[in-house]
Design an enzyme around this catalytic site. Sequence first.
Site, short mmCIF file in Angstrom:
data_model
loop_
_atom_site.label_atom_id
_atom_site.label_comp_id
_atom_site.label_asym_id
_atom_site.label_seq_id
_atom_site.Cartn_x
_atom_site.Cartn_y
_atom_site.Cartn_z
N GLN A 195 9.11 -132.75 37.65
CA GLN A 195 9.50 -131.34 37.70
C GLN A 195 8.78 -130.47 36.69
O GLN A 195 8.83 -129.25 36.77
CB GLN A 195 11.01 -131.22 37.48
N GLY A 196 8.08 -131.08 35.72
CA GLY A 196 7.38 -130.27 34.76
C GLY A 196 7.09 -131.00 33.47
O GLY A 196 7.18 -132.23 33.40
N VAL A 213 7.64 -131.04 29.11
CA VAL A 213 8.48 -130.61 28.00
C VAL A 213 7.65 -130.59 26.71
O VAL A 213 6.98 -131.58 26.39
CB VAL A 213 9.70 -131.53 27.82
N ASP A 266 20.75 -136.49 38.76
CA ASP A 266 19.64 -137.34 38.31
C ASP A 266 20.01 -138.06 37.02
O ASP A 266 19.25 -138.08 36.05
CB ASP A 266 18.38 -136.51 38.12
#
Length: 457
Positions: free
Chosen positions: A138-139, A141, A252
Site C-alpha cells: 500500500q505504500g 513508511v 489485515d
Amino acid sequence: INECVTSQPCVGICTNLPGTYNCACPEGSQGDGRKDGKGCTPIIHEKRFRSIDVVLGVSISFLLVLLVVSWLYWGLRERKISRQREKFFLENGGRLMLQRLLSEHEGSVEAARIFTDEELKKATDHYHESRILGQGGQGTVYRGILPDNTVVAIKKAKNLDRSQVEEFINELIILSQIIHRNVVKLIGCCFETEVPLLVYEFVNNSTLADHIHKCAHESTLSWRARLRIAGETAGALSYLHSDASAQILHRDIKSTNILLDESFLAKVADFGASRLVPLDRTQLTTLVQGTLGYLDPEYFHSSQLTEKSDVYSFGVVLAELLTGLRALSFERAENERNLSLYFTSAIKGERLFEIIDLRVLNEGIPDEIKEVAMLASRCLRVKGEDRPTMKEAAMELEGLVRVMDRHPWVNQSCDLEESEHLLGERSSEYDGILKSNASRNDDSISNQVPFEIESRR
C-alpha cells in the site's frame, strides 16, 4: 650647470646629467619630451575604453535579463505548485476533513493536525532513502522529525481511487479520535500531495514478527511477554469492534502490523485496509483484501467482511506466538506450510506440544499453554459464527495475565535435554484433554483444505 633650469629644453620631465640632460614624457603621454623635438602628446585609449564599455554593458544587461527570467520562472513555478497543492487538497478531501474536524471538535483541530507538503518534506529530508522504515503493497513508511524534535512515522500511500476519498476521510476522522494505549496514534495528515500522507506516532522497537522470527535462532520474547502482547492486541481489537464511536474492522491483522515500543507494549498499526461498519449493519461486501496465511477463509470465499474476520487473523497471530512459526512458509513440508492448518491438525492429532516453541515450553505453565492454544483453535474455526468475539478473547487472555501476575512461574533451565523431556511429559499429560477438544475442530480442519489450495494459487 643645471641645463634643466637654465635652458629648460624639455616639455616633459627633465633629468640633469653630468655634462648633459635627458628629457622624458610623463606617464600617460608619449614622445621625446624635447621642446625642439616631438614633445609629449597624450596617449589616447578611446577604442580600448569603448570595447570595455560594450563588454560591461552587454554582461550587465545579460545578468539583469537572466535575473528577471529566473524570477519569473520561479514565481510561475511556485504558483503552479501552489495551485497543484490546492487542487490535491480539494481532490483528497482536505476541505471536507477540515469541516468535519471543526464541526466535531467545536473549533479545535488538535485531534488531527493537517500538515503542509513542505513540513513533511523537511521532516523526511525530502523522503530520502535513509529515512525509509518499511515498504509494502500500500505504500512506504518514512521516519520523520518535526521541528519540535518529535519523531513520527509518515505513511506515503501508492494510490487512492478518487471515488473513495469521502470514505477515506470518514475513516480518517474516526481514527483521529481513537485514543487507546494499544493502537498506534494518528497524529495528522497532509492533503497537498497527489495522494494523502498520514502521520503516526513512531514506535521504536520494531514489529512482533521481527521479535518472533528474526532474532537469531531463538525469539527474544518470553512466554510472559507473549501472553501480555496477545492480551493487549486482543484488547485493542475489542475496542475497535465494540467500543469505538463506529465499529472498525482492521482487515489485515498480522504479526508485522503489531508494533512494540521500548517496554514491549503492543500497538496495532496499519489501518490502510480498515473499514467502518455502519451502525445498522453487521457485515460489508468488499473486494477480498488481506495477507495470505492470515486471511479468513469464510471472507475469502464469500467476500462478506465481518468482525469475525479479524478474529480469525488474530487466531493465526496466537498460533505464531505459541509455535514461533511463520503464518505461511514454503520452506516447511507441504502439510505444514499453512500454520493455521498445521496448528489445528496438531490439536486434532494430539500433537500440540510437539510444535510449541521450546521457550514457551520451558517458561509456561501447562494449563496456560493449553488455554491459549484452545482459544487460538476456536478463533481459527472456519465458520465465523463459531468463533469467539474479540471481547471474549480479550477477557480470557486478560484473566490469564492476571493469574500469571499473581502466581509467577518461570523455569530458568533452558537445557535442551530438559526441554525435550518436558515436551514429552506435557504431551502425555494433555493427550486426553486435547483429544476431547480436538473432536470439536474436525469440521474446521476439513473445511479449510480448499482454502489452503486456493491460497497457494
